[in-house]
Design an enzyme around this catalytic site. Sequence first.
Site, PDB file in Angstrom:
ATOM      1  N   ASP A 102     -18.278  21.790  -1.530  1.00 61.27           N
ATOM      2  CA  ASP A 102     -18.791  20.936  -0.463  1.00 61.27           C
ATOM      3  C   ASP A 102     -20.134  20.358  -0.887  1.00 61.27           C
ATOM      4  OD1 ASP A 102     -19.691  19.732   1.867  1.00 61.27           O
ATOM      5  OD2 ASP A 102     -18.939  21.329   3.169  1.00 61.27           O
TER       6      ASP A 102
ATOM      7  N   HIS B  43     -15.093  19.331   1.363  1.00 60.50           N
ATOM      8  CA  HIS B  43     -15.585  18.836   2.644  1.00 60.50           C
ATOM      9  C   HIS B  43     -14.468  18.090   3.393  1.00 60.50           C
ATOM     10  CE1 HIS B  43     -19.034  17.675   5.209  1.00 60.50           C
ATOM     11  NE2 HIS B  43     -18.303  16.601   5.467  1.00 60.50           N
TER      12      HIS B  43
ATOM     13  N   CYS C  99     -18.476  18.477  10.593  1.00 62.54           N
ATOM     14  CA  CYS C  99     -19.314  17.529   9.851  1.00 62.54           C
ATOM     15  C   CYS C  99     -20.471  17.049  10.728  1.00 62.54           C
ATOM     16  CB  CYS C  99     -18.443  16.386   9.340  1.00 62.54           C
ATOM     17  SG  CYS C  99     -19.304  15.098   8.392  1.00 62.54           S
TER      18      CYS C  99
END
Length: 262
Positions: A196, A228, A149
């Site tokens: 995502d 995600h 991330c």
Amino acid sequence: MPALAPSYLSSPTGDHCLSGSLHTGKPRGKIETIEEAPTYIGSPHPGKGNGNILFYLPDVHGFYNNAMLLMDAFADAGFTVFGIDYFRDDPVWKHRKDKDDTTTDPGFDHAAWRSKHASFALAKVPKWTQSIALSYGSESTKYCCVGYCFGAPYVMNSIGPGSFISAGAFAHPSALTDDQFNKLEKPLLLSCAENDHAFPAEKRRKAQDLLQAGGKRYQFQLFQGVSHGFAVRCNLDEPYEKFVKEQSYRGIVEWFDFWLSQ
């Protein structure tokens, strides 16, 4: 004239980065300060080290149990692991409404929080990796880096022009730019979720187009049915989610093992 804001190939961090499950277990690493940043150090078991160093660039939750256990898992694969807390004890989870909520407090300015810590990470990560290489590396040591991330852009920067790092990988990235793909110099593994918000299908395809056009070395992992955060914050009680998390981890380890052996 002020500089134009970058056009992101994957979206910056947001509330979609808050969901997920906490994992249980006791981390075995230690925390020291390197280049003004708290640093988690995970060591391989005696006699099991491969002599190489892995830099771990965490998601918006920083040093929490999931991240530390994952760093220990990379140490189990033979790497000496160094993870950076560029949030300096200000991870995003401290700004939740309460400990069981996955939304932020209404008064929390996520963009300002992100900008503050991104500025620190941009300045410090290169100095941090160099300092570790000088203090802990040897002539035979090779280096790799993985980011989740928030950490993905710093992986891309770390394997750009002039890098001493041999290979990189990221999972469910945020805040990537076209320029980072164009400047990529070392092999990159992209571990991606089908669903995502930050890195949807059209953005993944553009990233692949850039990698192909530039003749870069890369590998995509694309996992159906996950979203995600899957590689760090999945629900381990769900067999498929656990399987996908482990596949992402194994693929990254194998990617590094290959490129660091070349």
